[in-house]
Scaffold this active site. Structure first.
Site, mmCIF file in Angstrom:
data_model
loop_
_atom_site.group_PDB
_atom_site.id
_atom_site.type_symbol
_atom_site.label_atom_id
_atom_site.label_comp_id
_atom_site.label_asym_id
_atom_site.label_seq_id
_atom_site.Cartn_x
_atom_site.Cartn_y
_atom_site.Cartn_z
ATOM 1 N N ARG A 155 21.877 40.890 -31.357
ATOM 2 C CA ARG A 155 22.089 39.961 -32.474
ATOM 3 C C ARG A 155 21.709 40.550 -33.828
ATOM 4 O O ARG A 155 20.724 41.284 -33.925
ATOM 5 C CB ARG A 155 21.270 38.685 -32.243
ATOM 6 C CG ARG A 155 21.803 37.854 -31.096
ATOM 7 C CD ARG A 155 20.967 36.619 -30.814
ATOM 8 N NE ARG A 155 21.639 35.770 -29.834
ATOM 9 C CZ ARG A 155 21.611 35.979 -28.504
ATOM 10 N NH1 ARG A 155 20.928 36.977 -28.008
ATOM 11 N NH2 ARG A 155 22.281 35.185 -27.693
ATOM 12 N N HIS A 169 26.848 41.003 -30.477
ATOM 13 C CA HIS A 169 27.671 41.950 -29.718
ATOM 14 C C HIS A 169 29.003 42.304 -30.385
ATOM 15 O O HIS A 169 30.055 42.303 -29.754
ATOM 16 C CB HIS A 169 27.947 41.395 -28.319
ATOM 17 C CG HIS A 169 26.739 41.307 -27.429
ATOM 18 N ND1 HIS A 169 25.638 42.114 -27.578
ATOM 19 C CD2 HIS A 169 26.475 40.499 -26.360
ATOM 20 C CE1 HIS A 169 24.742 41.814 -26.649
ATOM 21 N NE2 HIS A 169 25.217 40.837 -25.894
ATOM 22 N N HIS A 214 27.342 46.352 -21.034
ATOM 23 C CA HIS A 214 26.824 45.038 -20.662
ATOM 24 C C HIS A 214 27.086 44.727 -19.184
ATOM 25 O O HIS A 214 27.552 43.630 -18.846
ATOM 26 C CB HIS A 214 27.443 43.984 -21.572
ATOM 27 C CG HIS A 214 26.600 42.784 -21.789
ATOM 28 N ND1 HIS A 214 26.096 42.027 -20.746
ATOM 29 C CD2 HIS A 214 26.152 42.200 -22.928
ATOM 30 C CE1 HIS A 214 25.387 41.034 -21.263
ATOM 31 N NE2 HIS A 214 25.392 41.116 -22.569
ATOM 32 N N TYR A 261 26.617 43.534 -15.479
ATOM 33 C CA TYR A 261 25.850 42.519 -14.750
ATOM 34 C C TYR A 261 25.720 42.989 -13.314
ATOM 35 O O TYR A 261 26.735 43.116 -12.609
ATOM 36 C CB TYR A 261 26.580 41.175 -14.744
ATOM 37 C CG TYR A 261 26.504 40.404 -16.030
ATOM 38 C CD1 TYR A 261 27.114 40.884 -17.188
ATOM 39 C CD2 TYR A 261 25.862 39.173 -16.085
ATOM 40 C CE1 TYR A 261 27.062 40.147 -18.373
ATOM 41 C CE2 TYR A 261 25.808 38.443 -17.262
ATOM 42 C CZ TYR A 261 26.406 38.933 -18.404
ATOM 43 O OH TYR A 261 26.357 38.212 -19.564
ATOM 44 N N ASP A 280 15.376 37.489 -21.670
ATOM 45 C CA ASP A 280 16.470 37.898 -22.551
ATOM 46 C C ASP A 280 15.811 38.599 -23.730
ATOM 47 O O ASP A 280 15.905 38.149 -24.864
ATOM 48 C CB ASP A 280 17.275 36.660 -22.991
ATOM 49 C CG ASP A 280 18.599 37.036 -23.660
ATOM 50 O OD1 ASP A 280 18.842 38.238 -23.850
ATOM 51 O OD2 ASP A 280 19.364 36.122 -24.001
ATOM 52 N N GLN A 305 17.495 45.910 -23.461
ATOM 53 C CA GLN A 305 17.502 44.458 -23.333
ATOM 54 C C GLN A 305 17.513 44.138 -21.846
ATOM 55 O O GLN A 305 18.385 44.604 -21.099
ATOM 56 C CB GLN A 305 18.771 43.868 -23.992
ATOM 57 C CG GLN A 305 18.814 42.358 -24.054
ATOM 58 C CD GLN A 305 18.029 41.779 -25.235
ATOM 59 O OE1 GLN A 305 17.545 42.522 -26.086
ATOM 60 N NE2 GLN A 305 17.907 40.463 -25.281
ATOM 61 N N GLU A 333 20.513 46.589 -20.640
ATOM 62 C CA GLU A 333 21.336 47.114 -21.730
ATOM 63 C C GLU A 333 20.499 48.041 -22.596
ATOM 64 O O GLU A 333 19.670 47.566 -23.379
ATOM 65 C CB GLU A 333 21.860 45.952 -22.587
ATOM 66 C CG GLU A 333 22.625 44.898 -21.824
ATOM 67 C CD GLU A 333 22.566 43.526 -22.516
ATOM 68 O OE1 GLU A 333 23.036 43.405 -23.652
ATOM 69 O OE2 GLU A 333 22.037 42.580 -21.912
HETATM 70 C C1 BGC Z 1 22.176 38.656 -24.743
HETATM 71 C C2 BGC Z 1 22.221 37.210 -24.339
HETATM 72 C C3 BGC Z 1 23.657 36.791 -24.377
HETATM 73 C C4 BGC Z 1 24.432 37.646 -23.417
HETATM 74 C C5 BGC Z 1 25.894 37.327 -23.464
HETATM 75 C C6 BGC Z 1 22.940 39.420 -23.741
HETATM 76 O O1 BGC Z 1 22.949 40.752 -24.091
HETATM 77 O O2 BGC Z 1 20.875 39.131 -24.866
HETATM 78 O O3 BGC Z 1 21.452 36.414 -25.192
HETATM 79 O O4 BGC Z 1 23.813 35.443 -24.088
HETATM 80 O O5 BGC Z 1 24.267 38.967 -23.751
HETATM 81 O O6 BGC Z 1 26.309 36.713 -22.344
#
Ligand code: BGC
Length: 343
Positions: free
Chosen positions: A78, A103, A174, A176, A246, A281, A306
């Site tokens: 952010r 992002h 990003h 998962y 987070d 992150q 991340e």
């Molecule tokens: C952020 C979350 C965000 C997500 C998106 C992460 O990298 O830290 O806050 O909601 O990305 O889905």
């Protein structure tokens, strides 16, 4: 080892596959330079897909705001107030997260179609040219991401970028993960993060400069523990982050060993993260809400690691800079290594 072209959708998204000699396989799509599948061997010798996602490339166009396994840019995380000042000039970015920029904005790198080229052995180069002014960022930025698989079951991501004027650049992936591959819950995973501090955030998850010492708190993963062990602790920051992690972990940064790891007893798979980035992150999938893709993705069914520069560094002068000057070479590498741990 090989890298091959798999196909192209009518809408122009290409899919490529990388394979090493152990059968580990990554599928990459050109939409967002995303990892759409990542098959790694479990302790029973089966190959299981450990990344979340969708069955077909076009479905990633509506990824429920997850950024599933995409390259994020120009700046991951952010930017408070969606603006910054660089070389005494003010820049306004697209606000896509309340008043803030998240992002890369409305149409970040995760929503662009990249140009792919297969490389030597199991590697794939993806490039994208981000035009001066895109999402409000100054200067043209040319980006290249190289994915490669090694025979040590590593997925390596090399990020290269160059600009023709001063701009910001802090790229990440990003992905998962759920090392059981079933995406029922990530809370059983043993997590380790080589860090003793996080950047504190305000109510909108914006780092403002304060650094929190996390030793022996719910945030501390410097001695590995199950993801879910302290997740319900009475901590304001856990609540702000929708009941989970987070947060930006400041890595100890001695460049020895892994920056982080995750392990699941069920599959026996351990994933270690190696990086030259100062931060990571750690996100426990707190915005997942149970929608269906390849699998169903309930709340906290996956986690992200991340690697990144300091988030909101462009607005916090104490944080190391994430700016890139004309002609300067941005080059960083993050590696995810997979192995089987027998108990
Ligand atoms: C952020 C979350 C965000 C997500 C998106 C992460 O990298 O830290 O806050 O909601 O990305 O889905």
């Amino acid at each position: 080892m090989k890298s091959e072209f798999i196909g192209k959708t009518q809408s122009g998204i290409e899919t490529y596959a990388l394979e090493n000699d152990n059968g580990m396989r990554a599928e990459i799509i050109t939409y967002g330079a995303r990892i759409s599948r990542l098959f790694v061997p479990n302790k029973r010798g089966e190959l299981i897909d450990v990344v979340a996602g969708f069955d077909t490339p076009d479905e990633y166009r509506d990824d429920h705001g997850t950024y599933f396994n995409a390259i994020i840019g120009r700046v991951g995380n952010r930017i408070g107030g969606s603006g910054f000042t660089l070389d005494k000039k003010e820049y306004k970015l697209y606000a896509n997260d309340g008043a803030n920029h998240l992002h890369g904005g409305k149409e970040g790198f995760d929503k662009k179609i990249w140009t792919a080229e297969t490389g030597e052995r199991a590697s794939l180069m993806l490039s994208y040219l981000s035009a001066d002014g895109e999402e409000g960022y100054p200067a043209n930025l040319s980006v290249r991401v190289t994915y490669s698989l090694t025979n040590d079951n590593e997925l390596k991501i090399a990020y290269d970028a160059q600009s023709d004027g001063t701009t910001l650049c802090s790229l990440t992936n990003h992905a998962y993960f759920n090392l059981d591959g079933d995406f029922k819950s990530a809370l059983n995973h043993e997590i380790y993060i080589k860090s003793h501090a996080i950047t504190a955030v305000d109510e909108e998850l914006i780092p403002h400069g304060e650094i929190l010492d996390i030793e022996n708190t719910a945030f501390d993963f410097s001695v590995s523990k199950p993801l879910g062990r302290d997740i319900n602790a009475e901590e304001k920051l856990l609540k702000i982050a929708r009941g989970g992690y987070d947060f930006n972990y400041i890595l100890d940064g001695d460049n020895s060993g892994a920056a982080a790891s995750a392990y699941s007893k069920n599959s026996g798979i351990k994933m270690s993260v190696y990086t030259d980035r100062p931060c990571m992150q750690f996100y426990s999938g707190n915005f997942l809400d149970g929608f269906t893709g390849k699998k169903q993705y309930p709340y906290q069914s996956a986690f992200c690691m991340e690697t990144q520069g300091y988030p909101n560094a462009c607005n916090v002068k104490e944080f190391p800079s994430i700016s890139l000057k004309a002609g300067e070479k941005y080059h960083t590498v993050t590696t995810y290594k997979f192995e089987i741990c027998k108990e």
